[in-house]
Design an enzyme around this catalytic site. Structure first.
Site, PDB file in Angstrom:
ATOM      1  N   LYS A 176      -4.754  -0.646   1.813  1.00  0.00           N
ATOM      2  CA  LYS A 176      -3.476  -1.563   1.228  1.00  0.00           C
ATOM      3  C   LYS A 176      -3.124  -1.261  -0.106  1.00  0.00           C
ATOM      4  O   LYS A 176      -1.777  -1.076  -0.666  1.00  0.00           O
ATOM      5  CB  LYS A 176      -3.820  -2.950   1.340  1.00  0.00           C
ATOM      6  N   THR A 184      -3.293   1.886  -1.654  1.00  0.00           N
ATOM      7  CA  THR A 184      -2.645   3.171  -1.404  1.00  0.00           C
ATOM      8  C   THR A 184      -1.169   2.961  -0.843  1.00  0.00           C
ATOM      9  O   THR A 184      -0.419   3.681  -1.689  1.00  0.00           O
ATOM     10  CB  THR A 184      -3.271   4.140  -0.405  1.00  0.00           C
ATOM     11  N   ARG A 244      -5.224  -6.003  -8.631  1.00  0.00           N
ATOM     12  CA  ARG A 244      -6.536  -6.438  -9.170  1.00  0.00           C
ATOM     13  C   ARG A 244      -7.370  -5.132  -9.738  1.00  0.00           C
ATOM     14  O   ARG A 244      -7.356  -4.199  -9.381  1.00  0.00           O
ATOM     15  CB  ARG A 244      -7.285  -7.076  -8.009  1.00  0.00           C
ATOM     16  N   LYS A 256     -17.262   0.780  -1.249  1.00  0.00           N
ATOM     17  CA  LYS A 256     -15.861   1.071  -1.251  1.00  0.00           C
ATOM     18  C   LYS A 256     -15.474   2.315  -2.052  1.00  0.00           C
ATOM     19  O   LYS A 256     -14.577   3.285  -1.839  1.00  0.00           O
ATOM     20  CB  LYS A 256     -14.998   0.004  -1.780  1.00  0.00           C
ATOM     21  N   ALA A 314     -11.170 -11.758  -1.611  1.00  0.00           N
ATOM     22  CA  ALA A 314     -10.575 -12.633  -0.973  1.00  0.00           C
ATOM     23  C   ALA A 314     -11.318 -13.090   0.187  1.00  0.00           C
ATOM     24  O   ALA A 314     -11.110 -14.088   1.046  1.00  0.00           O
ATOM     25  CB  ALA A 314      -9.409 -11.619  -0.231  1.00  0.00           C
ATOM     26  N   PHE A 363      -7.932  -7.850   1.629  1.00  0.00           N
ATOM     27  CA  PHE A 363      -8.261  -8.028   3.484  1.00  0.00           C
ATOM     28  C   PHE A 363      -7.117  -8.285   4.389  1.00  0.00           C
ATOM     29  O   PHE A 363      -6.153  -7.697   3.767  1.00  0.00           O
ATOM     30  CB  PHE A 363      -9.477  -8.745   3.427  1.00  0.00           C
ATOM     31  N   PHE A 381      -2.774   8.879   9.264  1.00  0.00           N
ATOM     32  CA  PHE A 381      -3.925  10.040   8.943  1.00  0.00           C
ATOM     33  C   PHE A 381      -3.715  11.266   9.700  1.00  0.00           C
ATOM     34  O   PHE A 381      -2.943  11.273  10.527  1.00  0.00           O
ATOM     35  CB  PHE A 381      -5.457   9.210   9.494  1.00  0.00           C
ATOM     36  N   TRP A 401      -0.095   9.338   1.040  1.00  0.00           N
ATOM     37  CA  TRP A 401      -1.416   9.735   0.605  1.00  0.00           C
ATOM     38  C   TRP A 401      -1.498  11.230   0.470  1.00  0.00           C
ATOM     39  O   TRP A 401      -2.091  11.681  -0.380  1.00  0.00           O
ATOM     40  CB  TRP A 401      -2.549   9.423   1.824  1.00  0.00           C
TER      41      TRP A 401
END
Length: 929
Positions: A357, A359, A381, A392, A611, A642, A730, A759
């Protein structure tokens, strides 16, 4: 023009400005060193005549250079002062003093910037020195034209000399300049048709040297200070009347300059189209690691970025080269500016790896601004060190769609989380300290310490008077309280078993989930069980994200309920008397942090609540400021944590209620990897290689898993907002799988569904998404809340469980029911609900993927964040302190060697191997040696 005509013209312009801007109060500050004189009286008189407000700051004549500069800097920073003029002794006009003036407030045009504009011919952008302009006006009144005249400037110093020379040359005059002691003075005097005197003629210079008929204008400091003297015979306008005319004309022009300064100030307060210089990307294949991409790009200086997007110099506080805090005063300046479009990025139920999200958010704004030339802002955030050093590995985005510098974004930033940690733990310390002191002291002793005698007088503080008022005690004299009133005032009577306020730490430390405090002998046996939470789970973080101003934040901090007293009544931070201290610790954290993407587009980083245990959104303030800065046709893209069932639901029901903002579009992020998991694929584990089902084409798994995507689209539609699905592509995704997902999404009610390759390609790879979002933002919006706040707490929980999660019903534990009844009695029943639930499933069971149905949602406990403004039920077992895995899966620790030391420090990267990097003298990480 004479002074009267200039004043009348200025008066008309100012009256027109005030009609357009009724609250306008243009203020001219005059800084004087030395005695009061005629010019000051004239400044005051003429300013009042045309409607200007004037303030006069007087300093002793022998004031030092630093003292004068200090006063100038104060006036520069005073937002109520729109113009600044200096009235100093002749020898005090040093370059240090002149260049201390902020150019936009310099009504006399004496700063280096304004003089430079004059020299280079920017006549319309600069304000010429009033005395120089007055000289030109006088000469033209005398001789009509000075074209071809020989003008000699004698004894004039900068800035008068520089301004005169430019203005005279533009009028066609031939300009000579010298001092009284110059050897060729007599020759130059004989050539001059016009003579401008900057200092009084020495007695040893004979008047006979001056050619008869020469026009002389006396600009000496004595004249400009109002100490008028008579001129010489055989010269034009060397009399008292002419010198008075020069002074009044110079002051009138100063007032005219002040009006021009005010007009510029008004324009600066208004929105204007960005003049943004975007950074060029050169994507490589295969795509390098995130940290390598980040370091390969050279970010713009943050003050340059701030200027490009319309921020004023006094609206930012710079932290190094690439970060700056933005002042909340911007909201007042742009209050009449229409907001831009408001876009929320949410997602389907994610795998433990996350679906990108952040990205997508960054790729979308890079596409909008750098490729479609539309003003756009990302609001993100701040990442916690918990996920950064846990699973992460940071939250700056990834690939060619990320915030830079990546390592600064992920580590400390501007210290907001540290400020929250300090404030939270100060309050925790105050709770235990108060219980200890109340248990070991009499009412009288407590009263003496809480309201001490200072200089023979005992007085209540403001916060204590507020507590007395809450207790129903109207007295303000500490000496008049009865024993019963003193006891009520000094004793909070906190019930230790009801304390809900925990200490926090921004590190995944599972061994702090349950601790015992008070074991030292000095605590006199006051021992209790407690725990640590992750710092971003603090209610103070939730407050930071939801507050709308400094005053609102202080009010919210005071309302935080930390425990109950022994009568079952709430005890707040305000009762403990620490609200002011908490607000002081948070005074800088309330300002959003400005950064940039890889393509040089602006980003606000602010707040960071999780979240699953809080509302999971960046700050209201960052969104509001960004919406003003982008303008009516611009876009602000913010992210909810999330899946849409968690972060998006809380964004709509909690954040939108607080902010009053209405979103235009939801961008729902999906990946084929996650859809295959929901379709029955094998479990996805952080740190473990993906199974072949995820790396090979499997249309059936994708089709089966789209049930979760369809459900999340339906959740967004509950709120009446158009949905655009962003399929984060991807390299292992096949064309058939991509087409299948987009087709199903559109058939399920999405406005559009777009594959995204940001990406690997940066903003260029998200242009199609940006175009779809732009179209969707123009669709009719039927935004609505999911529930009415007046409903009972249980009903609000049930609505979320059934309509959002798909539960059959809810089941309250006895503890949860007791707490709900308790909060309802205390008057907190009309607050929104913030569900604390696993993010890995629509249900309470992380292993249940897809769209679970028929389940009963268990509510194990219910707690309240009264300062933040919500009730939060705990669904099943929720931990507020994550733990570190055996080996952090994506945050591969890399090491950093400081040139002046031998110790090594970890830095976040994405490579699997260790590597040594150098930290240069400025503190930035350089390339590996």
């Amino acid at each position: 023009m004479n002074s009267s005509e200039i004043l009348q013209s200025s008066k008309k312009v100012l009256a027109s400005l005030k009609r357009e801007h009724p609250m306008l109060k243009p203020t001219l500050a005059i800084l004087q060193a030395g005695s009061y004189d005629l010019v000051q009286e004239m400044n005051k008189k003429l300013a009042e005549e045309i409607g200007l407000h004037i303030i006069h700051i007087w300093l002793p004549e022998d004031s030092s250079e630093d003292e004068i500069v200090g006063e100038i800097l104060k006036l520069n920073d005073d937002p109520t002062v729109h113009g600044l003029a200096l009235h100093l002794p002749e020898n005090a006009y040093s370059s240090k003093i002149l260049n201390a003036l902020k150019p936009e407030k310099d009504v006399d045009g004496v700063s280096a910037v304004n003089l430079g504009q004059l020299v280079y011919g920017d006549v319309y952008d600069c304000l010429p020195y009033p005395t120089a302009s007055a000289v030109i006006e006088l000469l033209e009144n005398i001789d009509r034209s000075i074209d071809g005249k020989k003008v000699l400037l004698v004894g004039t110093a900068a800035p008068l000399a520089a301004s005169l020379q430019c203005l005279l040359q533009r009028k066609g005059a031939m300009v000579m300049s010298c001092q009284w002691k110059t050897q060729q003075l007599q020759s130059k005097l004989h050539q001059a048709d016009v003579m401008v005197i900057g200092s009084i003629k020495p007695e040893e210079i004979p008047i006979s040297w001056i050619k008869p008929g020469t026009t002389i204008v006396n600009c000496s400091h004595d004249v400009l200070s109002g100490k008028l003297c008579y001129g010489h015979q055989d010269v034009k306008y060397g009399d008292l009347a002419a010198e008075e005319a020069l002074v009044s004309l110079a002051v009138a022009i100063r007032m005219q300059n002040m009006i021009k300064t005010t007009e510029r100030w008004i324009r600066s307060q208004q929105y204007r189209k960005w003049n943004l210089h975007c950074l060029t990307l050169h994507p490589l294949s295969p795509v390098p690691s995130d940290i390598e991409i980040s370091r390969a790009q050279s970010p713009k200086a943050v003050d340059v970025l701030a200027k490009e997007i319309g921020l004023l110099a006094d609206e930012i506080e710079i932290y190094g080269q690439t970060k700056a805090k933005v002042h909340l005063s911007l909201l007042e300046r742009l209050k009449d500016q229409p907001d831009g479009k408001y876009i929320l990025v949410a997602g389907i139920t994610p795998t433990p790896l996350g679906e990108g999200k952040s990205t997508v958010t960054i790729g979308l704004v890079q596409a909008l601004t750098a490729h479609l030339d539309i003003n756009s802002f990302a609001c993100l955030r701040q990442p916690s060190q918990g996920p950064t050093f846990g699973v992460k590995g940071g939250a700056a985005g990834g690939g060619y769609a990320q915030v830079i510098p990546m390592e600064e974004f992920n580590l400390h930033l501007t210290g907001d989380i540290h400020a929250i940690t300090a404030a939270n733990n100060l309050l925790a310390a105050a709770i235990d300290a108060r219980i200890l002191h109340e248990s070991t002291q009499s009412d009288k002793a407590l009263y003496s310490r809480l309201v001490p005698v200072v200089d023979g007088v005992r007085k209540f503080s403001t916060i204590q008077l507020a507590r007395l008022k809450r207790l129903g005690i109207s007295k303000t004299d500490p000496g008049t309280l009865t024993e019963e009133e003193i006891s009520k005032f000094v004793r909070l009577d906190i019930d230790p078993s009801t304390i809900t306020w925990q200490r926090v730490l921004d590190t995944n430390d599972r061994f702090l989930r349950k601790i015992t405090v008070g074991q030292a002998n000095t605590e006199k046996g006051f021992i209790r069980q407690a725990q640590f939470d992750i710092a971003v789970a603090s209610e103070i973080m939730a407050i930071l994200a939801l507050t709308t101003s400094l005053a609102d934040m202080k009010d919210r901090l005071g309302k935080m309920v930390v425990a109950n007293d022994k009568n079952g009544q709430p005890v707040t931070a305000e009762d403990l008397g620490v609200t002011g201290a908490l607000a002081v610790l948070m005074k800088d954290a309330i300002k959003p942090t400005l950064m940039q993407t890889l393509e040089g587009t602006p980003v606000f980083v602010h707040a960071g609540p999780f979240a699953n245990i809080a509302h999971g959104n960046s700050s209201v303030l960052a969104d509001k400021i960004a919406l003003k800065l982008v303008g009516e046709e611009g876009f602000v893209v913010t992210e909810a944590g999330f899946g849409a069932d968690i972060g998006m639901e809380k964004f709509f029901n909690i954040k939108c209620r607080t902010s009053g903002l209405i979103p235009n579009v939801v961008v729902l992020v999906a990946t084929i990897r996650a859809l295959k998991m929901h379709g029955g694929g094998p479990s996805v584990t952080a740190g473990a290689p993906l199974k072949k089902e995820y790396t090979e084409e499997n249309l059936q798994l994708v089709a089966d898993g789209c049930c979760n995507l369809q459900k999340q689209i339906q959740i967004a539609q509950l709120f009446g907002v158009p949905v655009v699905v962003a399929l984060n592509v991807f390299k292992t995704d096949s064309h058939a799988e991509i087409d299948l997902v987009c087709e199903i999404a559109k058939h399920s009610g999405a406005f559009d569904a777009v594959p995204c390759k940001h990406w690997s390609a940066g903003g260029k790879g998200a242009v199609e998404l940006a175009q779809a979002v732009r179209k969707a933002a123009n669709q009719k919006n039927n935004f609505r809340f999911l529930y009415n706040l007046e409903l009972p707490i249980v009903e609000k929980i049930r609505i979320i469980a059934q309509k959002v999660y798909g539960a059959q019903d809810i089941e309250l534990s006895p503890t949860a029911q007791i707490q709900i009844d308790h909060y309802s009695r205390q008057g907190f029943g009309n607050l929104p609900v913030c569900m604390a639930k696993t993010h890995l499933s629509l249900s309470h069971q992380p292993e249940r993927k897809g769209v679970p149905t028929g389940f009963i949602l268990p509510i194990s406990d219910v707690r309240a964040s009264i300062g933040a403004g919500f009730i939060y039920p705990l669904v099943g077992t929720m931990s507020t302190m994550p733990g570190l895995p055996t080996r952090p899966s994506r945050s591969k620790f890399r090491f950093l060697k400081i040139e002046t030391a031998t110790s090594l420090f970890p830095v976040i990267g994405d490579e699997s191997e260790f590597e040594v990097c150098l930290l240069d003298a400025s503190g930035r990480i350089s390339r590996k040696p």
